[in-house]
Design a protein around this motif. Structure first.
Motif, PDB file in Angstrom:
ATOM      1  N   ASP A 180       0.864  -1.178   0.000  1.00  0.00           N
ATOM      2  CA  ASP A 180       0.000   0.000   0.000  1.00  0.00           C
ATOM      3  C   ASP A 180       0.901   1.229   0.000  1.00  0.00           C
ATOM      4  O   ASP A 180       1.739   1.392   0.890  1.00  0.00           O
ATOM      5  CB  ASP A 180      -0.914   0.019   1.223  1.00  0.00           C
ATOM      6  N   VAL A 181       0.721   2.079  -0.995  1.00  0.00           N
ATOM      7  CA  VAL A 181       1.551   3.258  -1.181  1.00  0.00           C
ATOM      8  C   VAL A 181       0.721   4.497  -0.853  1.00  0.00           C
ATOM      9  O   VAL A 181      -0.397   4.651  -1.351  1.00  0.00           O
ATOM     10  CB  VAL A 181       2.066   3.319  -2.638  1.00  0.00           C
ATOM     11  N   VAL A 182       1.271   5.373  -0.037  1.00  0.00           N
ATOM     12  CA  VAL A 182       0.593   6.604   0.360  1.00  0.00           C
ATOM     13  C   VAL A 182       1.538   7.765   0.107  1.00  0.00           C
ATOM     14  O   VAL A 182       2.712   7.715   0.471  1.00  0.00           O
ATOM     15  CB  VAL A 182       0.199   6.570   1.855  1.00  0.00           C
ATOM     16  N   GLY A 183       1.001   8.815  -0.520  1.00  0.00           N
ATOM     17  CA  GLY A 183       1.850   9.966  -0.775  1.00  0.00           C
ATOM     18  C   GLY A 183       1.068  11.171  -1.222  1.00  0.00           C
ATOM     19  O   GLY A 183      -0.141  11.272  -0.996  1.00  0.00           O
ATOM     20  N   GLN A 184       1.778  12.063  -1.876  1.00  0.00           N
ATOM     21  CA  GLN A 184       1.186  13.304  -2.364  1.00  0.00           C
ATOM     22  C   GLN A 184       1.549  13.474  -3.831  1.00  0.00           C
ATOM     23  O   GLN A 184       2.720  13.466  -4.200  1.00  0.00           O
ATOM     24  CB  GLN A 184       1.720  14.470  -1.554  1.00  0.00           C
ATOM     25  N   LEU A 185       0.522  13.636  -4.656  1.00  0.00           N
ATOM     26  CA  LEU A 185       0.696  13.831  -6.091  1.00  0.00           C
ATOM     27  C   LEU A 185       0.525  15.313  -6.397  1.00  0.00           C
ATOM     28  O   LEU A 185      -0.450  15.931  -5.958  1.00  0.00           O
ATOM     29  CB  LEU A 185      -0.338  13.006  -6.850  1.00  0.00           C
ATOM     30  N   THR A 186       1.486  15.874  -7.149  1.00  0.00           N
ATOM     31  CA  THR A 186       1.410  17.269  -7.567  1.00  0.00           C
ATOM     32  C   THR A 186       1.423  17.321  -9.086  1.00  0.00           C
ATOM     33  O   THR A 186       2.366  16.855  -9.725  1.00  0.00           O
ATOM     34  CB  THR A 186       2.575  18.101  -7.002  1.00  0.00           C
ATOM     35  N   VAL A 187       0.327  17.852  -9.635  1.00  0.00           N
ATOM     36  CA  VAL A 187       0.171  18.017 -11.073  1.00  0.00           C
ATOM     37  C   VAL A 187      -0.364  19.422 -11.307  1.00  0.00           C
ATOM     38  O   VAL A 187      -1.266  19.867 -10.598  1.00  0.00           O
ATOM     39  CB  VAL A 187      -0.826  16.986 -11.665  1.00  0.00           C
ATOM     40  N   HIS A 188       0.192  20.110 -12.294  1.00  0.00           N
ATOM     41  CA  HIS A 188      -0.341  21.428 -12.666  1.00  0.00           C
ATOM     42  C   HIS A 188      -0.289  22.398 -11.495  1.00  0.00           C
ATOM     43  O   HIS A 188      -1.133  23.286 -11.358  1.00  0.00           O
ATOM     44  CB  HIS A 188      -1.786  21.238 -13.168  1.00  0.00           C
ATOM     45  N   GLY A 189       0.706  22.193 -10.592  1.00  0.00           N
ATOM     46  CA  GLY A 189       0.882  23.075  -9.451  1.00  0.00           C
ATOM     47  C   GLY A 189      -0.064  22.823  -8.288  1.00  0.00           C
ATOM     48  O   GLY A 189      -0.055  23.559  -7.308  1.00  0.00           O
ATOM     49  N   ILE A 190      -0.865  21.770  -8.364  1.00  0.00           N
ATOM     50  CA  ILE A 190      -1.832  21.450  -7.315  1.00  0.00           C
ATOM     51  C   ILE A 190      -1.453  20.111  -6.694  1.00  0.00           C
ATOM     52  O   ILE A 190      -1.247  19.124  -7.406  1.00  0.00           O
ATOM     53  CB  ILE A 190      -3.266  21.403  -7.876  1.00  0.00           C
ATOM     54  N   SER A 191      -1.378  20.074  -5.358  1.00  0.00           N
ATOM     55  CA  SER A 191      -1.012  18.852  -4.638  1.00  0.00           C
ATOM     56  C   SER A 191      -2.226  18.250  -3.956  1.00  0.00           C
ATOM     57  O   SER A 191      -3.032  18.977  -3.362  1.00  0.00           O
ATOM     58  CB  SER A 191       0.057  19.156  -3.582  1.00  0.00           C
ATOM     59  N   ARG A 192      -2.326  16.926  -4.051  1.00  0.00           N
ATOM     60  CA  ARG A 192      -3.416  16.189  -3.426  1.00  0.00           C
ATOM     61  C   ARG A 192      -2.857  14.881  -2.852  1.00  0.00           C
ATOM     62  O   ARG A 192      -1.974  14.273  -3.451  1.00  0.00           O
ATOM     63  CB  ARG A 192      -4.494  15.819  -4.442  1.00  0.00           C
ATOM     64  N   PRO A 193      -3.416  14.427  -1.722  1.00  0.00           N
ATOM     65  CA  PRO A 193      -3.020  13.106  -1.229  1.00  0.00           C
ATOM     66  C   PRO A 193      -3.447  12.051  -2.249  1.00  0.00           C
ATOM     67  O   PRO A 193      -4.493  12.197  -2.899  1.00  0.00           O
ATOM     68  CB  PRO A 193      -3.798  12.940   0.074  1.00  0.00           C
ATOM     69  N   HIS A 194      -2.635  11.031  -2.400  1.00  0.00           N
ATOM     70  CA  HIS A 194      -2.983   9.954  -3.329  1.00  0.00           C
ATOM     71  C   HIS A 194      -2.422   8.644  -2.795  1.00  0.00           C
ATOM     72  O   HIS A 194      -1.295   8.600  -2.311  1.00  0.00           O
ATOM     73  CB  HIS A 194      -2.420  10.243  -4.727  1.00  0.00           C
ATOM     74  N   SER A 195      -3.214   7.599  -2.872  1.00  0.00           N
ATOM     75  CA  SER A 195      -2.762   6.282  -2.443  1.00  0.00           C
ATOM     76  C   SER A 195      -3.180   5.240  -3.474  1.00  0.00           C
ATOM     77  O   SER A 195      -4.146   5.437  -4.212  1.00  0.00           O
ATOM     78  CB  SER A 195      -3.312   5.945  -1.058  1.00  0.00           C
ATOM     79  N   PHE A 196      -2.427   4.165  -3.517  1.00  0.00           N
ATOM     80  CA  PHE A 196      -2.705   3.080  -4.450  1.00  0.00           C
ATOM     81  C   PHE A 196      -1.956   1.841  -3.975  1.00  0.00           C
ATOM     82  O   PHE A 196      -1.142   1.902  -3.049  1.00  0.00           O
ATOM     83  CB  PHE A 196      -2.303   3.450  -5.879  1.00  0.00           C
ATOM     84  N   THR A 197      -2.213   0.729  -4.620  1.00  0.00           N
ATOM     85  CA  THR A 197      -1.519  -0.514  -4.313  1.00  0.00           C
ATOM     86  C   THR A 197      -0.534  -0.822  -5.430  1.00  0.00           C
ATOM     87  O   THR A 197      -0.886  -0.750  -6.614  1.00  0.00           O
ATOM     88  CB  THR A 197      -2.516  -1.676  -4.155  1.00  0.00           C
ATOM     89  N   ALA A 198       0.685  -1.141  -5.056  1.00  0.00           N
ATOM     90  CA  ALA A 198       1.716  -1.541  -6.017  1.00  0.00           C
ATOM     91  C   ALA A 198       2.036  -3.015  -5.795  1.00  0.00           C
ATOM     92  O   ALA A 198       1.790  -3.564  -4.715  1.00  0.00           O
ATOM     93  CB  ALA A 198       2.968  -0.690  -5.836  1.00  0.00           C
TER      94      ALA A 198
END
Length: 171
Positions: free
Chosen positions: A103-121
């Motif tokens: 389980d991967v948890v982090g922060q995704l930043t696209v287009h100058g906007i950051s959001r928490p994001h999680s997924f399974t690898a």
């Protein structure tokens, strides 16, 4: 994870790693696929088993095999690569679920906007010197200020597919 994922610094093997996207367009009739040509990253597995790291994509390196479309994707309508040249994922934690999933948890930043994001690898390969993580997850581009959608042609989520190969780095 497996015992082969040892503590220390891990560097992304750019030649053996890919980050691609898929998105339905033309009202769901056509799937556009692309690959980011410039990807870099690193991570660290700490002695307590926790992990941190960063993956960075060059937004202008997205290649869909259609130069006119790629130019539009880089424009202010979508990625706005001149103003926001990088897409980043900052790993805040990785929790093993069984022998091969994490389980991967982090922060995704696209287009100058950051959001928490999680997924399974999925840990598809691991040794004392290298490891490979595969993942597929979706992103709602509208959450990152990428709302261009002429005539409703780009509705829905974007699927991101990754194969990330890390090798032992130097601390």
């Amino acid at each position: 994870m497996t015992v082969a994922v040892e503590t220390g610094v891990w560097q992304l093997d750019r030649a053996a790693s890919t980050v691609g996207i898929r998105h339905k367009t033309m009202w769901g009739l056509v799937t556009v696929k692309g690959v980011f040509g410039a990807v870099r990253g690193q991570g660290e597995v700490r002695p307590d088993g926790s992990a941190i790291g960063t993956l960075t994509l060059d937004a202008a390196s997205l290649d869909t095999k259609n130069p006119k479309r790629d130019k539009h994707l880089r424009s202010a309508d979508l990625f706005d690569a001149d103003r926001f040249p990088e897409i980043t994922f900052v790993l805040r934690g990785a929790e093993p679920r069984d022998d091969s999933t994490v389980d991967v948890v982090g922060q995704l930043t696209v287009h100058g906007i950051s959001r928490p994001h999680s997924f399974t690898a999925r840990l598809s390969d691991a040794s004392a010197e290298a490891l490979t993580l595969d993942a597929e997850f979706t992103v709602d581009r509208s959450q990152f200020g990428m709302g261009w959608n002429q005539l409703g042609m780009l509705a829905g989520l974007t699927t991101v597919t990754t194969t990330l190969r890390f090798v032992r780095g130097v601390a």
